[in-house]
Design an enzyme around this catalytic site. Structure first.
Site, short mmCIF file in Angstrom:
data_model
loop_
_atom_site.label_atom_id
_atom_site.label_comp_id
_atom_site.label_asym_id
_atom_site.label_seq_id
_atom_site.Cartn_x
_atom_site.Cartn_y
_atom_site.Cartn_z
N ASP A 10 0.86 -1.19 0.00
CA ASP A 10 0.00 0.00 0.00
C ASP A 10 0.89 1.23 0.00
OD1 ASP A 10 -3.27 0.23 1.16
OD2 ASP A 10 -2.08 2.04 0.81
N ASP A 52 3.41 2.09 -4.58
CA ASP A 52 2.40 2.84 -5.34
C ASP A 52 2.19 2.11 -6.66
OD1 ASP A 52 1.06 4.62 -6.99
OD2 ASP A 52 2.27 6.36 -6.43
N VAL A 53 0.96 1.71 -6.95
CA VAL A 53 0.73 0.91 -8.18
C VAL A 53 1.01 1.69 -9.46
CG1 VAL A 53 -0.90 -0.73 -7.18
CG2 VAL A 53 -1.78 1.37 -8.22
N TYR A 79 -14.79 6.69 -13.66
CA TYR A 79 -14.71 5.58 -12.70
C TYR A 79 -15.38 4.35 -13.33
CZ TYR A 79 -15.27 2.92 -8.34
OH TYR A 79 -15.22 1.94 -7.37
N SER A 116 -13.14 2.87 -15.88
CA SER A 116 -11.99 2.15 -15.29
C SER A 116 -12.43 0.76 -14.81
CB SER A 116 -11.35 2.95 -14.15
OG SER A 116 -12.15 2.97 -12.98
N1 LIG Z 1 -16.32 1.68 -1.31
C1 LIG Z 1 -17.14 1.27 -2.28
O1 LIG Z 1 -18.36 1.55 -2.27
C2 LIG Z 1 -16.62 0.39 -3.37
C3 LIG Z 1 -15.27 0.26 -3.64
N2 LIG Z 1 -14.85 -0.54 -4.69
C4 LIG Z 1 -13.45 -0.71 -5.00
O2 LIG Z 1 -12.82 -1.35 -3.91
C5 LIG Z 1 -11.44 -1.01 -3.86
C6 LIG Z 1 -11.10 -0.55 -2.47
O3 LIG Z 1 -11.86 0.62 -2.21
P1 LIG Z 1 -12.21 1.14 -0.73
O4 LIG Z 1 -11.73 0.20 0.28
O5 LIG Z 1 -13.62 1.55 -0.75
O6 LIG Z 1 -11.34 2.48 -0.76
P2 LIG Z 1 -10.37 3.12 0.30
O7 LIG Z 1 -10.03 4.47 -0.20
O8 LIG Z 1 -10.99 3.02 1.65
O9 LIG Z 1 -9.08 2.15 0.24
C7 LIG Z 1 -8.28 2.08 -0.90
C8 LIG Z 1 -6.91 1.52 -0.54
O10 LIG Z 1 -6.11 1.58 -1.73
C9 LIG Z 1 -4.87 2.22 -1.43
N3 LIG Z 1 -4.38 2.92 -2.62
C10 LIG Z 1 -4.94 3.96 -3.29
N4 LIG Z 1 -4.17 4.35 -4.32
C11 LIG Z 1 -3.07 3.52 -4.31
C12 LIG Z 1 -1.92 3.42 -5.12
N5 LIG Z 1 -1.68 4.27 -6.14
N6 LIG Z 1 -1.03 2.45 -4.84
C13 LIG Z 1 -1.22 1.60 -3.80
N7 LIG Z 1 -2.30 1.65 -2.98
C14 LIG Z 1 -3.21 2.61 -3.23
C15 LIG Z 1 -5.22 3.20 -0.31
O11 LIG Z 1 -4.06 3.62 0.41
C16 LIG Z 1 -6.18 2.36 0.52
O12 LIG Z 1 -5.50 1.51 1.43
C17 LIG Z 1 -11.24 0.06 -4.94
O13 LIG Z 1 -10.71 -0.55 -6.09
C18 LIG Z 1 -12.66 0.56 -5.20
O14 LIG Z 1 -12.81 1.10 -6.48
C19 LIG Z 1 -15.73 -1.24 -5.45
C20 LIG Z 1 -17.07 -1.14 -5.21
C21 LIG Z 1 -17.62 -0.32 -4.17
C1 LIG Z 2 -25.38 -1.06 -12.10
C2 LIG Z 2 -25.25 0.40 -11.86
C3 LIG Z 2 -23.97 0.81 -11.22
C4 LIG Z 2 -24.13 0.87 -9.77
C5 LIG Z 2 -22.82 1.11 -9.10
C6 LIG Z 2 -22.95 0.64 -7.72
C7 LIG Z 2 -21.99 0.71 -6.81
C8 LIG Z 2 -20.64 1.20 -7.06
C9 LIG Z 2 -19.89 1.61 -6.04
C10 LIG Z 2 -18.56 2.06 -6.27
O1 LIG Z 2 -17.78 1.37 -6.91
C11 LIG Z 2 -18.16 3.37 -5.86
C12 LIG Z 2 -18.40 3.80 -4.47
C13 LIG Z 2 -18.97 5.01 -4.24
C14 LIG Z 2 -19.88 5.56 -5.23
C15 LIG Z 2 -19.76 6.96 -5.61
C16 LIG Z 2 -20.79 7.75 -5.52
C17 LIG Z 2 -21.92 7.44 -4.65
C18 LIG Z 2 -22.69 8.70 -4.36
C19 LIG Z 2 -23.46 8.56 -3.09
C20 LIG Z 2 -24.12 9.83 -2.69
O2 LIG Z 2 -24.48 10.64 -3.56
O3 LIG Z 2 -24.29 10.01 -1.50
#
Ligand SMILES: NC(=O)C1=CN([C@@H]2O[C@H](COP(=O)(O)OP(=O)(O)OC[C@H]3O[C@@H](n4cnc5c(N)ncnc54)[C@H](O)[C@@H]3O)[C@@H](O)[C@H]2O)C=CC1
Ligand SMILES: CCCCC/C=C\C=C\C(=O)C/C=C\C/C=C\CCCC(=O)O
Length: 263
Positions: free
Chosen positions: A41, A69-70, A156, A159
């Protein structure tokens, strides 16, 4: 595990990891008698406090923190090499690092998609059976936004669609090439993490669409982190899963078949 210190996987990942130790160990004959985890991380502050807690619980010899860092090829390469030197092999890679900020969209593609591709190609150098590896499994964290549009977040969404597409094609390429590496992706709905906070500021040019997104949150509900972690282990331990996209909703999880254009 890349992107390990806050959010979806944080401490729960490790707890759950050892709860599934037996099933995971059964998959690879050279694993020895216990599983070890390298946490990669870029967040050093969070890493230090979580590592203290985890090493007390599981022992220093089973854990490794590597600052990485990725976006930086050399850092990812060095982190995998250090993991190999310390633990003797890599069998599971979880590509979880991700960000959400529609204002800095090029960086978002770089971390969420290019970072996943980079780490996958680099880890295959160690996992690939054709290169002396033992095979393994890669799980990429995509999102429900990898399957359908999150309208307030077009880049997003792009991606995460990229991560799902890469996962499916990479899985088939690996199978046809005899690498012995399965590749799957997780598609969770909304999870209460740092990424989910301060949303209007993250939507950039589409902050005016936040109310519509809020309706989506109400429709889908919030998924618990433990549900995401359980889904991750299903993709690791079920050897029939290769090229799978596992959707994680509040009430259930289910697989999303790929659409065929050749039938
Ligand atoms: N929170 C949500 O609602 C959802 C999140 N995701 C995905 O889940 C994954 C994790 O997200 P969360 O835990 O919610 O986010 P978060 O922000 O809480 O955690 C992300 C982690 O990735 C690390 N990170 C960020 N950029 C980096 C880099 N360049 N190199 C190495 N590490 C890095 C951060 O330091 C952190 O530990 C992400 O890929 C996100 O897109 C998918 C669906 C829903
Ligand atoms: C099938 C339709 C796509 C639905 C996407 C569902 C969940 C995705 C979650 C994420 O990956 C990203 C997490 C946070 C979402 C970003 C915006 C939410 C805004 C919430 C708000 O307006 O309070």
């Amino acid at each position: 595990m890349i992107g390990a210190f806050v959010g979806i996987f944080e401490a729960q990942f490790s707890q759950c990891f050892w709860a599934h130790e037996e099933a995971a160990l059964g998959l690879w004959t050279d694993c020895g008698s216990s599983l070890q985890v390298a946490l990669l991380d870029m967040n050093k502050t969070e890493a230090e406090s979580l590592m203290q807690t985890l090493t007390k619980q599981y022992g220093q010899e089973r854990l490794l923190f590597l600052h990485c860092d990725v976006e930086q090829e050399e850092q990812v390469k060095a982190a995998f090499q250090k993991t190999m030197d310390t633990f003797g092999g890599i069998h599971i890679l979880c590509n979880n690092a991700g960000i959400l900020n529609e204002s800095t969209w090029e960086k978002m593609i770089s971390v969420n998609l290019v970072g996943v591709i980079r780490a996958t190609y680099l880890v295959l150098e160690h996992m690939n059976k054709l290169k002396g590896g033992q095979g393994g499994v890669i799980v990429n964290t995509a999102s429900l936004a990898g399957i359908g549009p999150l309208v307030s977040c077009p880049v997003y969404t792009a991606s995460k669609h990229g991560v799902v597409g890469f996962t499916r094609a990479m899985s088939a390429a690996s199978a046809l090439s005899g690498y012995g590496v399965r590749v799957n992706c997780l598609c969770p709905g909304f999870v209460q993490t740092g990424l989910f906070s301060n949303i209007p500021a993250r939507l950039g040019p589409f902050s005016h669409l936040k109310d519509g997104t809020q309706l989506l949150v109400e429709k889908f509900g919030i998924v618990n982190m433990s549900q995401v972690v359980e889904a991750f282990f299903e993709l690791v331990t079920d050897e029939t899963k290769d090229g799978a996209a596992l959707l994680v909703f509040q009430q259930e999880r289910k697989y999303m078949p790929a659409v065929s254009v050749t039938d």
